[in-house]
Write a protein that holds these residues in place. Sequence first.
Motif, PDB file in Angstrom:
ATOM      1  N   THR A 311       0.992  -3.153  -5.010  1.00 24.55           N
ATOM      2  CA  THR A 311      -0.272  -2.710  -5.597  1.00 24.55           C
ATOM      3  C   THR A 311      -1.162  -3.895  -5.934  1.00 24.55           C
ATOM      4  O   THR A 311      -0.684  -5.001  -6.195  1.00 24.55           O
ATOM      5  CB  THR A 311      -0.013  -1.896  -6.874  1.00 24.55           C
ATOM      6  OG1 THR A 311       0.665  -2.721  -7.818  1.00 24.55           O
ATOM      7  CG2 THR A 311       0.824  -0.667  -6.556  1.00 24.55           C
ATOM      8  N   PHE A 312      -2.460  -3.644  -5.903  1.00 26.31           N
ATOM      9  CA  PHE A 312      -3.432  -4.641  -6.345  1.00 26.31           C
ATOM     10  C   PHE A 312      -4.760  -3.917  -6.567  1.00 26.31           C
ATOM     11  O   PHE A 312      -4.937  -2.766  -6.165  1.00 26.31           O
ATOM     12  CB  PHE A 312      -3.615  -5.756  -5.303  1.00 26.31           C
ATOM     13  CG  PHE A 312      -4.355  -5.338  -4.078  1.00 26.31           C
ATOM     14  CD1 PHE A 312      -3.691  -4.748  -3.013  1.00 26.31           C
ATOM     15  CD2 PHE A 312      -5.732  -5.535  -3.976  1.00 26.31           C
ATOM     16  CE1 PHE A 312      -4.389  -4.351  -1.881  1.00 26.31           C
ATOM     17  CE2 PHE A 312      -6.425  -5.148  -2.842  1.00 26.31           C
ATOM     18  CZ  PHE A 312      -5.750  -4.549  -1.793  1.00 26.31           C
ATOM     19  N   PRO A 347     -10.229 -12.644  -1.920  1.00 28.39           N
ATOM     20  CA  PRO A 347      -9.074 -12.513  -1.027  1.00 28.39           C
ATOM     21  C   PRO A 347      -7.851 -12.041  -1.803  1.00 28.39           C
ATOM     22  O   PRO A 347      -7.674 -12.367  -2.980  1.00 28.39           O
ATOM     23  CB  PRO A 347      -8.872 -13.928  -0.486  1.00 28.39           C
ATOM     24  CG  PRO A 347     -10.173 -14.631  -0.716  1.00 28.39           C
ATOM     25  CD  PRO A 347     -10.761 -14.015  -1.951  1.00 28.39           C
ATOM     26  N   VAL A 348      -7.007 -11.269  -1.145  1.00 30.56           N
ATOM     27  CA  VAL A 348      -5.788 -10.741  -1.762  1.00 30.56           C
ATOM     28  C   VAL A 348      -4.585 -11.401  -1.092  1.00 30.56           C
ATOM     29  O   VAL A 348      -4.318 -11.178   0.088  1.00 30.56           O
ATOM     30  CB  VAL A 348      -5.711  -9.209  -1.610  1.00 30.56           C
ATOM     31  CG1 VAL A 348      -4.417  -8.685  -2.241  1.00 30.56           C
ATOM     32  CG2 VAL A 348      -6.916  -8.548  -2.241  1.00 30.56           C
ATOM     33  N   ARG A 349      -3.882 -12.234  -1.845  1.00 30.01           N
ATOM     34  CA  ARG A 349      -2.676 -12.866  -1.300  1.00 30.01           C
ATOM     35  C   ARG A 349      -1.598 -11.803  -1.106  1.00 30.01           C
ATOM     36  O   ARG A 349      -1.187 -11.147  -2.073  1.00 30.01           O
ATOM     37  CB  ARG A 349      -2.175 -13.952  -2.251  1.00 30.01           C
ATOM     38  CG  ARG A 349      -3.016 -15.227  -2.255  1.00 30.01           C
ATOM     39  CD  ARG A 349      -2.376 -16.276  -3.144  1.00 30.01           C
ATOM     40  NE  ARG A 349      -3.073 -17.550  -3.117  1.00 30.01           N
ATOM     41  CZ  ARG A 349      -2.790 -18.544  -2.272  1.00 30.01           C
ATOM     42  NH1 ARG A 349      -1.819 -18.384  -1.383  1.00 30.01           N
ATOM     43  NH2 ARG A 349      -3.452 -19.677  -2.324  1.00 30.01           N
ATOM     44  N   SER A 350      -1.134 -11.647   0.142  1.00 27.22           N
ATOM     45  CA  SER A 350      -0.127 -10.641   0.468  1.00 27.22           C
ATOM     46  C   SER A 350       1.006 -11.277   1.257  1.00 27.22           C
ATOM     47  O   SER A 350       1.023 -11.224   2.491  1.00 27.22           O
ATOM     48  CB  SER A 350      -0.754  -9.488   1.275  1.00 27.22           C
ATOM     49  OG  SER A 350      -1.769  -8.855   0.547  1.00 27.22           O
ATOM     50  N   PRO A 351       1.953 -11.927   0.568  1.00 33.86           N
ATOM     51  CA  PRO A 351       3.090 -12.523   1.288  1.00 33.86           C
ATOM     52  C   PRO A 351       3.889 -11.445   2.018  1.00 33.86           C
ATOM     53  O   PRO A 351       4.201 -10.397   1.450  1.00 33.86           O
ATOM     54  CB  PRO A 351       3.914 -13.178   0.177  1.00 33.86           C
ATOM     55  CG  PRO A 351       2.972 -13.329  -0.975  1.00 33.86           C
ATOM     56  CD  PRO A 351       2.030 -12.172  -0.880  1.00 33.86           C
ATOM     57  N   MET A 352       4.202 -11.706   3.283  1.00 34.00           N
ATOM     58  CA  MET A 352       4.967 -10.772   4.101  1.00 34.00           C
ATOM     59  C   MET A 352       6.453 -11.077   3.946  1.00 34.00           C
ATOM     60  O   MET A 352       6.875 -12.229   4.047  1.00 34.00           O
ATOM     61  CB  MET A 352       4.559 -10.902   5.565  1.00 34.00           C
ATOM     62  CG  MET A 352       3.063 -10.756   5.802  1.00 34.00           C
ATOM     63  SD  MET A 352       2.501  -9.083   5.543  1.00 34.00           S
ATOM     64  CE  MET A 352       3.306  -8.286   6.909  1.00 34.00           C
ATOM     65  N   GLU A 428      -1.971   2.403   5.642  1.00 33.35           N
ATOM     66  CA  GLU A 428      -2.929   3.205   4.885  1.00 33.35           C
ATOM     67  C   GLU A 428      -3.443   2.439   3.675  1.00 33.35           C
ATOM     68  O   GLU A 428      -4.523   2.702   3.176  1.00 33.35           O
ATOM     69  CB  GLU A 428      -2.272   4.514   4.450  1.00 33.35           C
ATOM     70  CG  GLU A 428      -1.892   5.420   5.601  1.00 33.35           C
ATOM     71  CD  GLU A 428      -1.236   6.696   5.130  1.00 33.35           C
ATOM     72  OE1 GLU A 428      -0.946   7.557   5.971  1.00 33.35           O
ATOM     73  OE2 GLU A 428      -1.024   6.830   3.905  1.00 33.35           O
ATOM     74  N   ASN A 429      -2.645   1.480   3.189  1.00 31.34           N
ATOM     75  CA  ASN A 429      -3.045   0.686   2.040  1.00 31.34           C
ATOM     76  C   ASN A 429      -3.481  -0.718   2.450  1.00 31.34           C
ATOM     77  O   ASN A 429      -3.506  -1.625   1.639  1.00 31.34           O
ATOM     78  CB  ASN A 429      -1.882   0.593   1.038  1.00 31.34           C
ATOM     79  CG  ASN A 429      -1.494   1.961   0.517  1.00 31.34           C
ATOM     80  OD1 ASN A 429      -2.346   2.812   0.337  1.00 31.34           O
ATOM     81  ND2 ASN A 429      -0.201   2.163   0.295  1.00 31.34           N
ATOM     82  N   SER A 430      -3.771  -0.912   3.730  1.00 31.89           N
ATOM     83  CA  SER A 430      -4.166  -2.229   4.232  1.00 31.89           C
ATOM     84  C   SER A 430      -5.674  -2.407   4.059  1.00 31.89           C
ATOM     85  O   SER A 430      -6.464  -1.531   4.425  1.00 31.89           O
ATOM     86  CB  SER A 430      -3.783  -2.361   5.708  1.00 31.89           C
ATOM     87  OG  SER A 430      -4.174  -3.605   6.204  1.00 31.89           O
TER      88      SER A 430
END
Length: 458
Positions: A311-312, A347-352, A428-430
Amino acid sequence: MATMLAMQSAQIEVAQNEPFQKTRDSTVLADSAMRGIVPKGSPTRAKVKAVNSSSKTITIETGRNIIDSKGRTWRVATPVSVAAGESGTFEAVQKTISVLEHTVSVSEPFYAIELPSTEGDAYLSAVSVKDSDGEYEYRDRYVNTFPNEKVFHIEADDRQRIYVRFGYDDVVGFQPEEGSVITLTLEYTEGEIELEADSPFSFEYILDPAESGVELSAVSVLTPGQNPIAMSVLRDLSRYPSIYDNNAVFLGEFDFIIRKNFPTLQFLSVWNECLEEEVRGSNLSNINCLFIACLSKAGGEKVVVRASDGTFTSQEIAKAQWTGVQKEIAAAVKGCDDSYRVRFFAPVRSPMKITITATVSTTYVASEIEEKIREALVNEYGPDSAYSRRGQTKILYRKIYSLLKEKVPALTDGEADLQVSISDYSTENSYPEEWRYVDDSSITVTVSTANITTPNWR
């Protein structure tokens, strides 16, 4: 003599008006070559029915050739397995493939390779180019091309000869070296064709005796083919100036123009109102807006971190809070098209999260292999990599497999095994402002050793 002079006078009169009227075919072809129009066809795509009257299951693989009732070659585009006594359908594309290897005779700027002329009613439909180091990317008229990028351009001359043209070292594109081998894969098609329902097909080659009991027939045309632009259309087209001047008026070009002027950005994502409304819904304030998420080298811009549960909260940056870099980016966009309104998002940091499980030979040290795997992934997909600097990207399984097998030779030794798992957030949340990357904390690597023998002749 009077008749000869009269005929010459008529030719001169036509020649004087030719730049405006363009009545001669040679003038029309020269004009189309100047505008970058290449005689290109589009293949027909059809659905084909297979009825299996044999006693065993028949599998029709992708890439296999079939022949229609008029001798035209089609390639299977989707595979199908048909059990005995049953039927199935697959898709086929009307095209033939030819592979040409060319050795560069001399390294010169904008080196060109002339493609062989087509025979009969076939038209060129697609070209792919590669060398020993990998694939080249097609780039129309070198638009948005940096120096030494491996790209190629397709062009035609006034005699309809087609060329593959490369770049100029340290200026634009990539200039092949003398002696290097360029492999060109050419696809040809007959363009617009008539294909009736229930029209029969046959295999080009029988690979299994049971295949003789398979009947192939056309079901329907999914995508009709197209011939190259006709001369009558070219003549009308040549009367009007080109409407595209390579200016930054499309989304991809705004991304390019920003990167060109701000090459040190750690992250950049540019999107339009259509994509914005796909993720956050319709809003009148989105009309004629260009949305940007960026982080400069200094890192003074606001950044949001996605929580471990995925979440963010998206945060738009008010104009009063724009940094100097953001103000300069907005000015660069306005310089290309001042009708756009620019809006910035954090920007949203999203570590994979990537999990690697590998088995290697006992001749290797597991901890060293683990370190090499981590190093390869961080170098390719880390926060400082070229991959992560561009928004709206995702990591593909096939690229990770090929990357690790290239960077870690132990994974290709004998019966070594490799398994990859990527924990991506739901599409869907991308969001377009997401900054996807991997780091040491998001990588889990488990390496075990086993007695692995390579079967060989001794």
